[in-house]
Structures are given as C-alpha cells and as structure tokens.
Design a protein around this motif. Structure first.
Motif, mmCIF file in Angstrom:
data_model
loop_
_atom_site.group_PDB
_atom_site.id
_atom_site.type_symbol
_atom_site.label_atom_id
_atom_site.label_comp_id
_atom_site.label_asym_id
_atom_site.label_seq_id
_atom_site.Cartn_x
_atom_site.Cartn_y
_atom_site.Cartn_z
ATOM 1 N N ILE A 122 3.151 20.091 -7.365
ATOM 2 C CA ILE A 122 1.760 20.021 -7.836
ATOM 3 C C ILE A 122 0.808 20.206 -6.661
ATOM 4 O O ILE A 122 -0.118 21.019 -6.705
ATOM 5 C CB ILE A 122 1.477 18.665 -8.515
ATOM 6 C CG1 ILE A 122 2.508 18.398 -9.615
ATOM 7 C CG2 ILE A 122 0.077 18.633 -9.098
ATOM 8 C CD1 ILE A 122 2.379 17.040 -10.247
ATOM 9 N N VAL A 123 1.043 19.472 -5.600
ATOM 10 C CA VAL A 123 0.255 19.588 -4.371
ATOM 11 C C VAL A 123 1.212 19.456 -3.189
ATOM 12 O O VAL A 123 2.316 18.930 -3.326
ATOM 13 C CB VAL A 123 -0.841 18.493 -4.282
ATOM 14 C CG1 VAL A 123 -1.917 18.709 -5.321
ATOM 15 C CG2 VAL A 123 -0.238 17.109 -4.403
ATOM 16 N N GLY A 124 0.780 19.933 -2.051
ATOM 17 C CA GLY A 124 1.585 19.795 -0.840
ATOM 18 C C GLY A 124 1.005 18.732 0.080
ATOM 19 O O GLY A 124 -0.055 18.163 -0.169
ATOM 20 N N GLY A 125 1.719 18.451 1.140
ATOM 21 C CA GLY A 125 1.225 17.512 2.127
ATOM 22 C C GLY A 125 1.740 16.100 1.923
ATOM 23 O O GLY A 125 2.418 15.785 0.932
ATOM 24 N N GLU A 126 1.394 15.248 2.885
ATOM 25 C CA GLU A 126 1.857 13.857 2.864
ATOM 26 C C GLU A 126 0.714 12.918 3.225
ATOM 27 O O GLU A 126 -0.292 13.330 3.800
ATOM 28 C CB GLU A 126 3.012 13.664 3.855
ATOM 29 C CG GLU A 126 4.265 14.470 3.513
ATOM 30 C CD GLU A 126 5.326 14.357 4.585
ATOM 31 O OE1 GLU A 126 4.962 14.075 5.747
ATOM 32 O OE2 GLU A 126 6.513 14.566 4.277
ATOM 33 N N LEU A 127 0.896 11.656 2.863
ATOM 34 C CA LEU A 127 -0.067 10.608 3.188
ATOM 35 C C LEU A 127 0.638 9.497 3.945
ATOM 36 O O LEU A 127 1.832 9.263 3.750
ATOM 37 C CB LEU A 127 -0.695 10.031 1.914
ATOM 38 C CG LEU A 127 -1.638 10.924 1.105
ATOM 39 C CD1 LEU A 127 -2.017 10.227 -0.186
ATOM 40 C CD2 LEU A 127 -2.885 11.272 1.905
ATOM 41 N N LYS A 136 2.314 13.563 -1.231
ATOM 42 C CA LYS A 136 1.181 13.617 -2.155
ATOM 43 C C LYS A 136 1.647 13.989 -3.563
ATOM 44 O O LYS A 136 1.116 13.500 -4.559
ATOM 45 C CB LYS A 136 0.143 14.631 -1.670
ATOM 46 C CG LYS A 136 -0.637 14.214 -0.442
ATOM 47 C CD LYS A 136 -1.663 15.272 -0.093
ATOM 48 C CE LYS A 136 -2.455 14.890 1.168
ATOM 49 N NZ LYS A 136 -3.448 15.942 1.524
ATOM 50 N N SER A 137 2.653 14.846 -3.629
ATOM 51 C CA SER A 137 3.182 15.270 -4.921
ATOM 52 C C SER A 137 3.785 14.086 -5.668
ATOM 53 O O SER A 137 3.557 13.915 -6.869
ATOM 54 C CB SER A 137 4.234 16.370 -4.726
ATOM 55 O OG SER A 137 4.757 16.780 -5.956
ATOM 56 N N ASN A 138 4.544 13.236 -4.961
ATOM 57 C CA ASN A 138 5.130 12.049 -5.595
ATOM 58 C C ASN A 138 4.053 11.097 -6.089
ATOM 59 O O ASN A 138 4.158 10.522 -7.179
ATOM 60 C CB ASN A 138 6.048 11.318 -4.619
ATOM 61 C CG ASN A 138 7.440 11.907 -4.586
ATOM 62 O OD1 ASN A 138 7.791 12.737 -5.409
ATOM 63 N ND2 ASN A 138 8.229 11.495 -3.621
ATOM 64 N N PHE A 203 8.026 18.203 -13.431
ATOM 65 C CA PHE A 203 7.788 17.333 -12.282
ATOM 66 C C PHE A 203 9.054 17.101 -11.468
ATOM 67 O O PHE A 203 8.986 16.824 -10.268
ATOM 68 C CB PHE A 203 7.217 15.988 -12.743
ATOM 69 C CG PHE A 203 5.768 16.059 -13.164
ATOM 70 C CD1 PHE A 203 5.004 17.173 -12.899
ATOM 71 C CD2 PHE A 203 5.166 14.996 -13.830
ATOM 72 C CE1 PHE A 203 3.668 17.253 -13.275
ATOM 73 C CE2 PHE A 203 3.834 15.054 -14.218
ATOM 74 C CZ PHE A 203 3.091 16.190 -13.939
ATOM 75 N N ILE A 204 10.214 17.199 -12.123
ATOM 76 C CA ILE A 204 11.481 16.991 -11.416
ATOM 77 C C ILE A 204 11.910 18.247 -10.669
ATOM 78 O O ILE A 204 12.486 18.168 -9.584
ATOM 79 C CB ILE A 204 12.569 16.547 -12.419
ATOM 80 C CG1 ILE A 204 12.323 15.099 -12.848
ATOM 81 C CG2 ILE A 204 13.973 16.667 -11.817
ATOM 82 C CD1 ILE A 204 13.185 14.640 -13.993
ATOM 83 N N ALA A 205 11.627 19.436 -11.235
ATOM 84 C CA ALA A 205 12.080 20.698 -10.644
ATOM 85 C C ALA A 205 11.683 20.868 -9.170
ATOM 86 O O ALA A 205 12.496 21.347 -8.372
ATOM 87 C CB ALA A 205 11.566 21.875 -11.473
ATOM 88 N N PRO A 206 10.462 20.490 -8.744
ATOM 89 C CA PRO A 206 10.132 20.659 -7.321
ATOM 90 C C PRO A 206 10.955 19.771 -6.394
ATOM 91 O O PRO A 206 11.145 20.107 -5.223
ATOM 92 C CB PRO A 206 8.641 20.261 -7.258
ATOM 93 C CG PRO A 206 8.140 20.432 -8.642
ATOM 94 C CD PRO A 206 9.291 20.075 -9.529
#
Length: 288
Positions: A122-127, A136-138, A203-206
C-alpha cells in the motif's frame, strides 16, 4: 523488539481475522464451511495485479475493481453452486467447496500462470516508534483492517441487513416466518465473505508473493483463528485471529521463524483442549 513484533502480529492477525470472519459468516447462515474462500481471494488478488500491470490502473482503482469482482464471484458461487444443494448433507456441501477450490485454482493457473509475482504494498517506508522499526504498510494495514471490522460489526448490530443476518444465523426457519428473505441473506453473506477474503489476499500478497497457492496457508490459519475464537460468535474470529498473529510473530522473533506456526498451533491445541468451544464461543444446544 517486542513492540515491533506486537504491531506486526496485530497487522497479520487482523488479516487472519478478516478471512475468518468470512468463514464464520457463511457457516452461521448457510451451515457451510467454504474451503474455496482462499482460492477465491487469490483469484481476486490476481485480478488487481493484472489490472495494475497490464492496464496501468492505480493501486486503489485495481483494489476497488478486485472487490467488485469478488462480490460477483461470491454471488455466483452461492447462487449457482451452493443454493441448489442447500438441503444436502453437510459432507456433500463440503465436497462442493473443496471441488470449487480445485477448480478456481486450476483456472487461475491457466489464466495467470504458475509463476511467482511481486505484489505492490500500500505504501513504502518505515517508522520508528519507541526504538522499534515498523513498516508503514503494516501499520496502515492494521488501521484499515480495524476500520473494516468496525464497519462490519456496526452493520451487523444496527442495520436491517445486519439484523436479518443475525436472525438467519440463529434460526432460518423462524427468520422466514418473520418475513426475512433468507435466500437474499445467504447471497449477502457470501458476497461479504468473498470481499473480506479479497481484502485479506491483497494485503497479504505484498508480505509474501503472489502465486496460485498463496492463500493455502492463510485459509488454514483463518480456519484455526475461527476455531480458536469460536465458530458460534462473530467476535470469536477477531479474537482468534489477533491472538494467532501475535503468537506467530513472537515465536518467529524469539524462538525460530521455522517454528513460528508450529508454536502457535501447539498453543492453540492446548487452549482448545481446555475450552473446546473456543475462547469466546458458547455451547449450542439443538433439539433432536
């Protein structure tokens, strides 16, 4: 690390809960455990992937189109495969859903191939939250999952369609006598179940990869979540899914990634040995 594992576990468990809710919806209304739900979700996910890669649609356009496809697929399965044999023995209904699972898997392999594909997140990156590195996706998956479950529970409790679904799940015969169109309720629950499965699949596929067998283990874990929480209540699958997701991630982080599923299922067996009806399930008596 614990915070990181907990948030990832809740995100994964929420997806298990969505798929398990779909299983419980069809079971409580139609008395059918739909073993084809995972393959239906996989096919809908492939529809989203194909529209993005071949037709240039954005993620959310493909997402909506896949949900529309899932709703039509759920309606077709209930109307043309389940309803004609609705009064058949339970074993016959189970065999039909198992047959549909194999058919949908074969058609998907023929149409999309058996190769493994990378599905976009859905989105990339981390927090960073209190030292924990979280995708961020999780995090967004968890928020969206909670939002969807909130809408679903609101619908079940406060809308006429939700009241009809709950009445049918309690006693279809009495629901008919009260003027509820039970066949329409069956269609609605199968459509909603198919949509929930499709959302879980996309949501699981990525987090894994997209292929024709991607939902096999997810369906098993969704079924386990429903059994753990209790098949007799709509709250049970949510509780069971979240617990299963957290247990898996904690076992993966602190014990071994190879033993995460084994550890989680072992705890579930112990819990069900203590309370066979599930954590929030209740015994259901029937007159014979």
């Amino acid at each position: 690390m614990l915070l990181q594992q907990l948030i990832s576990g809740f995100a994964t468990g929420g997806l298990y809960a969505l798929a398990a809710l779909g299983l419980v919806l069809t079971y409580k209304t139609s008395d059918v455990v739909n073993f084809a739900q995972g393959e239906m979700a996989m096919f809908s996910t492939f529809i989203a992937y194909t529209t993005m890669t071949s037709y240039g649609m954005s993620y959310w356009e493909a997402f909506i189109l896949a949900l529309l496809f899932a709703s039509v697929l759920g309606f077709i399965v209930e109307r043309f495969f389940i309803r004609p044999i609705q009064n058949a023995p339970v074993l016959s209904l189970l065999i039909v859903t198992l047959g549909l699972m194999m058919i949908v898997n074969g058609i998907a392999g023929w149409a999309f191939g058996f190769e493994t594909h990378s599905f976009p997140a859905i989105v990339g990156g981390e927090l960073k939250i209190f030292g924990a590195v979280i995708s961020k996706s999780n995090l967004l998956t968890l928020v969206i999952t909670v939002f969807i479950m909130g809408i679903l529970f609101y619908m079940l409790k406060y809308t006429l369609a939700g009241i009809a679904i709950r009445a049918t799940s309690e006693n279809p015969t009495i629901a008919r006598l009260m003027g509820i169109a039970v066949n329409h309720v069956y269609s609605i629950t199968w459509v909603v179940s198919s949509i929930l499965g499709a959302i879980a699949g996309m949501f699981i596929a990525p987090t894994t990869f997209l292929d024709v067998n991607m939902m096999s283990s997810v369906l098993l874990k969704a079924f386990t979540a429903a059994v753990l929480g209790g098949f007799t209540t709509f709250v049970g699958p949510v509780v069971g899914g979240l617990i299963l997701g957290v247990l898996e991630n904690i076992a993966s982080g602190y014990i071994s990634a190879q033993l995460s599923s084994t550890f989680a299922f072992a705890l579930i067996v112990i819990m069900l040995w203590i309370k066979p009806t599930g954590l929030v399930g209740q015994k259901v008596g029937k007159k014979v």
